[in-house]
Each structure stands twice: as C-alpha cells, then as structure tokens.
Design an enzyme around this catalytic site. Sequence first.
Site, PDB file in Angstrom:
ATOM      1  N   GLN A   1      40.537   6.479-120.729  1.00 43.84           N
ATOM      2  CA  GLN A   1      39.152   6.815-121.053  1.00 43.84           C
ATOM      3  C   GLN A   1      38.395   5.561-121.517  1.00 43.84           C
ATOM      4  OE1 GLN A   1      37.625   9.932-120.713  1.00 43.84           O
ATOM      5  NE2 GLN A   1      35.781   8.784-121.220  1.00 43.84           N
TER       6      GLN A   1
ATOM      7  N   LYS B   1      37.770  17.434-120.097  1.00 44.21           N
ATOM      8  CA  LYS B   1      38.795  17.243-119.064  1.00 44.21           C
ATOM      9  C   LYS B   1      40.025  18.099-119.370  1.00 44.21           C
ATOM     10  CE  LYS B   1      37.114  12.628-118.049  1.00 44.21           C
ATOM     11  NZ  LYS B   1      37.197  11.197-118.326  1.00 44.21           N
TER      12      LYS B   1
ATOM     13  N   ASP C   1      40.937   8.114-111.428  1.00 44.27           N
ATOM     14  CA  ASP C   1      39.517   7.772-111.524  1.00 44.27           C
ATOM     15  C   ASP C   1      39.009   7.088-110.256  1.00 44.27           C
ATOM     16  OD1 ASP C   1      38.272   8.616-113.871  1.00 44.27           O
ATOM     17  OD2 ASP C   1      39.240   7.065-115.076  1.00 44.27           O
TER      18      ASP C   1
END
Length: 264
Positions: free
Chosen positions: A89, A45, A112
């Site tokens: 995460q 990422k 997300d």
Amino acid sequence: MTIKQYVQERKEQIKNLVAKMEVKPSIAIVQVNEDVGSHAYVRGKLKDAEELGIKADLIKLDINTTQDELLEVIHRLNQDETYDGFIVQMPLPKGIDENIIKLAISPKKDVDGFHPLSSLIACTPKGILNYLKSEQIPLLGKNAVVIGRSNIVGKPMAKLLLKESMNVTVLHSKTTFEDMAFYVAHADVIVIAIGKTSFLDHRFNYKKDAVIVDVGINRTEEGLKGDALRDLPVKLQTPVPGGVGLLTRLALYENLLEIKGINE
Ligand code: NAP
C-alpha cells in the site's frame, strides 16, 4: 448503470467464479504507513475480499520499517506460495524509495500491475476502461484527453485508450490554460487525475456528449472531492466518492483472478 450498480454486478460474477474454485485465490496486503487514506483503502480491499470469498491477509509493518526490511518482506512474499499475489500500500514512509519497492515485487505476483514487466494493467486505468466499455461509450476514432501523467494513472490510461484507437492527448502541469481549454472543448472522453479540487469547472466548455472520468480524490473540509466540479453539462460524469475508487478496488481482484489464469 451507475458505477455502484456495475461494481455490484461484477462482484456477483466474481463471487460465483470464486465459489466454483477448489483453491481460493489469496492476496497479502502489506501496509507500512499510518496514513488515514490508506487505512480506508486497506479496509475497503479487505472487505471486498471477504465479500468475494477471496483469502486476504493484512501484513502491517511498523512505521519505522527500513527499506531493507521491507525488501526482505517482499522477497519472502515473492517466494511464498500461500499467496497468489500481493500489494504494498502506498504511500511509503520517508526514506523508502517507491520505485525500488515497485520493482522488487515479482511481476508474477504484482496485483497492482505497477511493474513494467507485469502483464497486468494497473488497477485504476483497467477499472475505468472496463466501465467505459460496459457503458458502451464510443472510443474508436474519438478524442480522449488525459489530464495528469503519473505512472500509476495518467500514462497507463493514455496507453490503454490509444490501444482502443482513440486520439489521445495527455496534458499536465506545464500545459497552458488556453491549450487545456482547447483540448477539453474537443474531447469526447476526459480522464482527469491531478489531485486538484474541482479543477474542471465552468471555466471550460465541454461537448454535450462528453464523458468525464474523475479520478481525483481530494480530502477537503467538506469531505471527499474530485478533480471536477459536480454536475458539469456532459453526458456522463463519474462521481467522487463512489466512482473511480470503486472501479480500482474491483480491478484489483480482477487482476488477482488473472494471475490465477481466469480472465472473464
Ligand atoms: P500524481 O502522481 O500526484 O501526479 C499528478 C499529475 O497531475 C502530474 O502529472 C502533474 O503534472 C499533473 N498536474 C498537477 N497539477 C496540474 C494542473 N494544475 N494542471 C494539469 N496537470 C496538473 O497523481 P496520481 O497519483 O495520478 O493521482 C492523481 C489524483 O488521483 C490524486 O487525487 C489521487 O488521490 C487520485 N487517485 C485516485 C485513485 C482512485 O482509485 N480513485 C487512484 C489513484 C490516484 P506534472 O507531471 O507536470 O507534474
């Protein structure tokens, strides 16, 4: 077009869009775990962000961080105008409830797309749908089978495909093999996300024009494997690695741009 080519093309478009922006989009990535897979995802990422000209900061927290401490970081990031969005995460250490954390992230900053009030689509289903569309896979009125019903992949994927007017069947661990074989044999698009190496194999019959989207990422002694055996007799099968993972990474930055009001 292969997924790699598609992702590269989209990245070029995003890079050009970002280059024209006076204030560059910014994202924070919060990592609490020491998970091997997560290290790789976070690295990916950060690398993507750099390539796209997006500002990305890693906020690495101690593995012993408590739920309250993590919530405090989230509340701070919700208010922090330095970042347009942020992600936490997964997985989280034991003792931290993933659902509480997902709900604590402001829907306005939830890149997300996990929050139920988020207007964004979760990255994996979003990336998959965009790719299917770019490949001009017929969806309307066709049969979709989604295997797996998780909140981050299976359920949002089924909802998205339904919105495309597909006939959607969702299968899971309680589905019998006979029923699974029946639905798979009639499927035009199969999305599998169960975390079981090579579950889709030659025990099943497939339509020759079927598309298999393999979401599974299984770490085996022979490397990363998907939930489907490679080279099944279908029209298109996404590879693992180098498949859905890349689409998910791309969708993260598409979501970040959407937070900035750009939807191209
Ligand atoms: P998850 O939360 O672990 O859920 C797994 C789902 O699979 C559950 O709905 C479960 O059914 C179902 N399942 C388990 N065994 C099954 C079986 N034998 N037959 C049919 N269904 C079965 O899964 P997830 O988070 O969605 O992840 C699934 C896989 O995708 C994992 O390998 C994960 O690493 C991978 N993944 C990849 C990406 C990417 O970007 N490529 C993103 C996310 C996840 P029940 O509900 O009945 O228990």
